[in-house]
Design an enzyme around this catalytic site. Structure first.
Site, PDB file in Angstrom:
ATOM      1  N   GLU A 120      24.514   0.669  66.709  1.00 46.96           N
ATOM      2  CA  GLU A 120      24.745   0.267  65.324  1.00 46.96           C
ATOM      3  C   GLU A 120      24.799  -1.251  65.208  1.00 46.96           C
ATOM      4  OE1 GLU A 120      28.149   1.135  61.936  1.00 46.96           O
ATOM      5  OE2 GLU A 120      27.618   2.733  63.338  1.00 46.96           O
ATOM      6  N   ASP A 122      25.787  -3.896  62.032  1.00 49.64           N
ATOM      7  CA  ASP A 122      26.400  -3.832  60.698  1.00 49.64           C
ATOM      8  C   ASP A 122      26.491  -5.171  59.995  1.00 49.64           C
ATOM      9  OD1 ASP A 122      27.118  -1.085  60.778  1.00 49.64           O
ATOM     10  OD2 ASP A 122      28.905  -1.556  61.940  1.00 49.64           O
ATOM     11  N   GLU A 124      28.837  -5.483  56.685  1.00 52.06           N
ATOM     12  CA  GLU A 124      29.688  -4.769  55.739  1.00 52.06           C
ATOM     13  C   GLU A 124      30.382  -5.788  54.842  1.00 52.06           C
ATOM     14  OE1 GLU A 124      30.765  -0.426  56.967  1.00 52.06           O
ATOM     15  OE2 GLU A 124      32.097  -1.821  58.002  1.00 52.06           O
TER      16      GLU A 124
END
Length: 343
Positions: A120, A122, A124
């Site tokens: 993953e 990210d 955010e």
């Protein structure tokens, strides 16, 4: 002995000469310019709706996407293909006014394909109460290494609710670089120390908006207030320039002649100076300096003892930043929630 040493000495001299030469700077700057000028896609050319029904709306012939969060649901979309390495970008405008508990995400993951060993990457965006700015955090997971969160959190030098700003991820075999408005803000380099924690399997690209009341704002103290709904985020200027793989066996010839744009991209000295300046001024949490969480820092961390003592508390939060409250619940979408709940 001379014949043995000469090739090594020659190679070192050539490498030193090249790195310090204008030719090296030319290649770095040319690569950066090419990344910045890649063509954009419409929604239909690269994406499909993931969830949310009518909370996803296409505008301007699919060149812009509006996703919203209300009492019923959030919304999200995903790339049509899996990719092994590439350059991925979107311009995003975040919800204005009171947005506590709201999470907008732009990320890559393969959790649906590799649930126990997922990778993953990210971005955010964490909403806040009225009068306080949105915060941005990045994270890197590889091979299911969610027990070790590699979060970094930043303040922005602009209001992300007033206009669109570009957020990008460059991922190749040797490094991962996150960008905001073409300024590199974080670089993760593949190393023996990271071992299998460096993302190495094909991933899809996702964009979502959802309710993170349990942790997103002050560890869950401030929650989504649906009197201010719908919360609307907009995306445009989509760039998906990567090595698509076969969804069945994950094979890929990756014969695109322009794959070298992201495969061999490196930072110029000017870009590295930009990144260092950004991190000095805007980084508010660094997992490597979180001594409460990691008494022994993760193996890839390079600790600046002076900076650690003078600028960061034992919880990894920079002095003078917004210190987070402890407590809060976890969200099942991303292990990013685990660290915010713990801080």
């Amino acid at each position: 002995m001379v014949s043995t040493l000469f090739p090594s000495a020659f190679c070192f001299f050539f490498f030193f000469f090249f790195v310090c030469s204008p030719l090296f700077l030319f290649f770095c700057n040319a690569s950066a310019a090419l990344l910045e000028s890649l063509p954009t896609l419409s929604f239909e050319e690269g994406y499909a709706q993931l969830f949310g029904g009518g909370n996803l709306i296409l505008l301007r012939d699919g060149k812009r996407v509006r996703i919203s969060l209300d009492e019923r649901t959030g919304a999200g979309f995903t790339s049509q293909d899996l990719y092994l390495h590439g350059f991925f970008s979107a311009s995003i405008k975040l919800p204005a006014d009171y947005a506590a508990g709201v999470v907008v995400a732009f990320y890559m993951s393969n959790g649906d394909v590799f649930p126990k060993t997922h990778d993953e990457l990210d971005f955010e965006f964490l909403g806040n109460i009225r009068g306080r700015e949105w915060r941005v955090q990045t994270n890197v997971y590889g091979n299911g290494s969610t027990a070790v969160g590699r979060e970094e959190r930043y303040e922005l030098w602009f209001d992300p609710t007033e206009d669109f700003h570009r957020y990008s991820i460059l991922w190749n075999h040797g490094r991962i670089t996150f960008y905001i408005d073409d300024i590199p803000i974080r670089e993760t380099v593949r190393s023996e120390a990271m071992a299998g924690c460096f993302p190495s399997k094909p991933m899809s690209l996702y964009s979502t908006i959802w309710d993170g009341s349990g942790w997103a704002t002050s560890g869950g103290r401030y929650k989504v207030n649906y009197r201010y709904a719908p919360y609307v985020a907009e995306f445009q200027d989509f760039v998906i320039h990567g090595c698509a793989v076969n969804p069945m066996d994950h094979s890929s010839a990756c014969e695109r002649p322009d794959a070298a744009i992201y495969g061999s991209s490196t930072m110029s000295p000017e870009q590295r100076a930009q990144m260092d300046g950004f991190r000095r001024r805007h980084m508010t949490y660094y997992y490597c300096y979180d001594r409460d969480r990691y008494p022994t820092p993760p193996a890839e961390c390079k600790i600046d003892q002076i900076e650690t003592r003078q600028s960061y508390g034992p919880d990894g939060v920079r002095y003078g930043g917004h210190r987070r409250r402890r407590g809060g619940a976890r969200h099942n979408r991303s292990s990013v929630a685990q660290v915010d709940a713990a801080l």
